[in-house]
Design a protein around this motif. Structure first.
Motif, PDB file in Angstrom:
ATOM      1  N   UNK A 129       0.850  -1.185   0.000  1.00  0.00           N
ATOM      2  CA  UNK A 129       0.000   0.000   0.000  1.00  0.00           C
ATOM      3  C   UNK A 129       0.890   1.240   0.000  1.00  0.00           C
ATOM      4  N   UNK A 130       0.279   2.358  -0.303  1.00  0.00           N
ATOM      5  CA  UNK A 130       0.999   3.636  -0.276  1.00  0.00           C
ATOM      6  C   UNK A 130       0.370   4.507   0.803  1.00  0.00           C
ATOM      7  N   UNK A 131       1.212   5.009   1.696  1.00  0.00           N
ATOM      8  CA  UNK A 131       0.747   5.940   2.727  1.00  0.00           C
ATOM      9  C   UNK A 131       0.707   7.329   2.101  1.00  0.00           C
ATOM     10  N   UNK A 132      -0.486   7.787   1.809  1.00  0.00           N
ATOM     11  CA  UNK A 132      -0.645   9.046   1.104  1.00  0.00           C
ATOM     12  C   UNK A 132      -0.154  10.242   1.905  1.00  0.00           C
ATOM     13  N   UNK A 133      -0.146  10.089   3.202  1.00  0.00           N
ATOM     14  CA  UNK A 133       0.308  11.221   4.017  1.00  0.00           C
ATOM     15  C   UNK A 133       1.821  11.427   3.877  1.00  0.00           C
ATOM     16  N   UNK A 134       2.521  10.391   3.380  1.00  0.00           N
ATOM     17  CA  UNK A 134       3.967  10.498   3.188  1.00  0.00           C
ATOM     18  C   UNK A 134       4.340  10.739   1.726  1.00  0.00           C
ATOM     19  N   UNK A 135       3.543  10.192   0.810  1.00  0.00           N
ATOM     20  CA  UNK A 135       3.855  10.295  -0.623  1.00  0.00           C
ATOM     21  C   UNK A 135       3.857  11.747  -1.065  1.00  0.00           C
ATOM     22  N   UNK A 136       4.908  12.140  -1.772  1.00  0.00           N
ATOM     23  CA  UNK A 136       4.898  13.496  -2.321  1.00  0.00           C
ATOM     24  C   UNK A 136       4.912  13.503  -3.843  1.00  0.00           C
ATOM     25  N   UNK A 137       4.601  12.368  -4.423  1.00  0.00           N
ATOM     26  CA  UNK A 137       4.331  12.352  -5.852  1.00  0.00           C
ATOM     27  C   UNK A 137       5.529  12.392  -6.773  1.00  0.00           C
ATOM     28  N   UNK A 138       6.574  11.655  -6.435  1.00  0.00           N
ATOM     29  CA  UNK A 138       7.736  11.626  -7.328  1.00  0.00           C
ATOM     30  C   UNK A 138       7.490  10.739  -8.546  1.00  0.00           C
ATOM     31  N   UNK A 139       6.514   9.854  -8.450  1.00  0.00           N
ATOM     32  CA  UNK A 139       6.133   8.916  -9.529  1.00  0.00           C
ATOM     33  C   UNK A 139       7.166   7.822  -9.783  1.00  0.00           C
ATOM     34  N   UNK A 140       8.179   7.737  -8.966  1.00  0.00           N
ATOM     35  CA  UNK A 140       9.215   6.724  -9.202  1.00  0.00           C
ATOM     36  C   UNK A 140       8.658   5.302  -9.116  1.00  0.00           C
ATOM     37  N   UNK A 141       7.725   5.064  -8.207  1.00  0.00           N
ATOM     38  CA  UNK A 141       7.178   3.714  -8.066  1.00  0.00           C
ATOM     39  C   UNK A 141       6.503   3.261  -9.357  1.00  0.00           C
ATOM     40  N   UNK A 142       5.799   4.168 -10.011  1.00  0.00           N
ATOM     41  CA  UNK A 142       5.093   3.824 -11.249  1.00  0.00           C
ATOM     42  C   UNK A 142       6.074   3.508 -12.376  1.00  0.00           C
ATOM     43  N   UNK A 143       7.269   4.061 -12.296  1.00  0.00           N
ATOM     44  CA  UNK A 143       8.291   3.761 -13.306  1.00  0.00           C
ATOM     45  C   UNK A 143       9.013   2.455 -12.982  1.00  0.00           C
ATOM     46  N   UNK A 144       9.244   2.216 -11.700  1.00  0.00           N
ATOM     47  CA  UNK A 144       9.998   1.020 -11.313  1.00  0.00           C
ATOM     48  C   UNK A 144       9.165  -0.257 -11.386  1.00  0.00           C
ATOM     49  N   UNK A 145       7.898  -0.174 -11.051  1.00  0.00           N
ATOM     50  CA  UNK A 145       7.033  -1.355 -11.041  1.00  0.00           C
ATOM     51  C   UNK A 145       5.676  -0.985 -11.647  1.00  0.00           C
ATOM     52  N   UNK A 146       5.649  -0.737 -12.946  1.00  0.00           N
ATOM     53  CA  UNK A 146       4.423  -0.245 -13.583  1.00  0.00           C
ATOM     54  C   UNK A 146       3.264  -1.231 -13.559  1.00  0.00           C
ATOM     55  N   UNK A 147       3.555  -2.521 -13.349  1.00  0.00           N
ATOM     56  CA  UNK A 147       2.457  -3.491 -13.278  1.00  0.00           C
ATOM     57  C   UNK A 147       1.697  -3.360 -11.969  1.00  0.00           C
ATOM     58  N   UNK A 148       2.316  -2.750 -10.989  1.00  0.00           N
ATOM     59  CA  UNK A 148       1.732  -2.692  -9.643  1.00  0.00           C
ATOM     60  C   UNK A 148       1.323  -1.269  -9.243  1.00  0.00           C
ATOM     61  N   UNK A 149       2.153  -0.298  -9.596  1.00  0.00           N
ATOM     62  CA  UNK A 149       1.875   1.078  -9.186  1.00  0.00           C
ATOM     63  C   UNK A 149       1.463   1.931 -10.375  1.00  0.00           C
ATOM     64  N   UNK A 150       0.564   2.858 -10.109  1.00  0.00           N
ATOM     65  CA  UNK A 150       0.183   3.859 -11.093  1.00  0.00           C
ATOM     66  C   UNK A 150       0.366   5.222 -10.434  1.00  0.00           C
ATOM     67  N   UNK A 151       0.278   6.255 -11.249  1.00  0.00           N
ATOM     68  CA  UNK A 151       0.408   7.610 -10.723  1.00  0.00           C
ATOM     69  C   UNK A 151      -0.898   8.329 -11.024  1.00  0.00           C
ATOM     70  N   UNK A 152      -1.609   8.682  -9.969  1.00  0.00           N
ATOM     71  CA  UNK A 152      -2.929   9.296 -10.147  1.00  0.00           C
ATOM     72  C   UNK A 152      -3.095  10.482  -9.222  1.00  0.00           C
ATOM     73  N   UNK A 153      -3.598  11.548  -9.766  1.00  0.00           N
ATOM     74  CA  UNK A 153      -3.906  12.745  -8.978  1.00  0.00           C
ATOM     75  C   UNK A 153      -2.722  13.199  -8.125  1.00  0.00           C
ATOM     76  N   UNK A 154      -1.538  12.984  -8.656  1.00  0.00           N
ATOM     77  CA  UNK A 154      -0.356  13.472  -7.939  1.00  0.00           C
ATOM     78  C   UNK A 154       0.187  12.532  -6.889  1.00  0.00           C
TER      79      UNK A 154
END
Ligand code: SF4
Length: 66
Positions: free
Chosen positions: A4-29
């Motif tokens: 899971x992603x803790x939204x209170x910590x995420x600042x939207x670098x989008x790196x997860x969506x690049x490293x594991x695109x099958x699992x992570x997406x980048x939405x609404x920042x």
């Protein structure tokens, strides 16, 4: 593997969506886990991608469990 992603910590670098695109997406920042993606991530390569994404997340916002 639970992930899971803790939204209170995420600042939207989008790196997860690049490293594991099958699992992570980048939405609404924010990085988000694609619905059902983590549960089906039994492929060792995908698990490794998830672990690497969590390790490299600059804000340590990705939470892993078994
Ligand atoms: S890598 Fe971390 S900070 Fe960047 S979008 Fe993903 S969860 Fe958010």
């Amino acid at each position: 593997m639970k992930v899971s992603v803790d939204r209170s910590l995420c600042y939207g670098s989008a790196e997860c969506a690049h490293r594991a695109p099958a699992v992570f997406a980048f939405e609404d920042g924010y990085g988000v886990v694609r619905p059902g993606a983590a549960e089906s991530a039994e492929d060792p390569r995908v698990r490794e991608e998830i672990r690497e994404a969590a390790e490299k997340c600059p804000s340590q916002a990705i939470v892993l469990g078994e």
